[in-house]
Design an enzyme around this catalytic site. Structure first.
Site, short mmCIF file in Angstrom:
data_model
loop_
_atom_site.label_atom_id
_atom_site.label_comp_id
_atom_site.label_asym_id
_atom_site.label_seq_id
_atom_site.Cartn_x
_atom_site.Cartn_y
_atom_site.Cartn_z
N GLY A 2 0.79 -1.21 0.00
CA GLY A 2 0.00 0.00 0.00
C GLY A 2 0.83 1.27 0.00
N CYS A 3 2.12 1.17 0.23
CA CYS A 3 2.98 2.37 0.18
C CYS A 3 3.36 2.65 -1.27
CB CYS A 3 4.27 2.17 1.00
SG CYS A 3 4.02 2.23 2.76
N ILE A 4 3.37 3.91 -1.61
CA ILE A 4 3.71 4.32 -2.97
C ILE A 4 5.22 4.43 -3.11
CG2 ILE A 4 3.47 6.13 -4.69
CD1 ILE A 4 0.77 6.80 -3.39
#
Length: 105
Positions: free
Chosen positions: A103-105
């Site tokens: 979920g981290c960009i």
């Protein structure tokens, strides 16, 4: 893939600077990584988050998201952003020597 030396030990990193093998990480490396990513000197609150990140990774195979981190680490989301500007989950994971959380960009 690249390599980098932290605390006198060469480690393998992916293209984003995350450890390929979290087992290569040691607490002695964290201050070097923190300075490299612009976090500065680590306080007890930083260590609370770093330890939590490592424990979550060991238990679940991934680091927590910012929301989960804020709910379960004992450090509020607001404080997380003060401790780890520009993406608390991502920066804390990198300093903790674990892969980038989902979920981290």
């Amino acid at each position: 893939m690249s390599t980098k030396v932290y605390a006198g030990t060469e480690v393998s990193l992916n293209d984003e600077g995350f450890f390929l093998d979290p087992g290569q990480w040691s607490e002695d490396m964290a201050p070097d990584i923190a300075h490299e990513v612009g976090v500065g000197d680590l306080t007890d609150r930083h260590w609370q988050v770093i330890s939590f990140m490592r424990a979550e990774f060991a238990e679940k195979g991934t680091g927590p998201t910012v929301r989960a981190l804020g709910k379960t680490s004992g450090v509020s989301v607001k404080e997380l952003y003060q401790l780890f500007p520009k993406g608390p989950a991502k920066l804390a994971a990198r300093i903790a020597g674990i892969p980038k959380p989902r979920g981290c960009i």
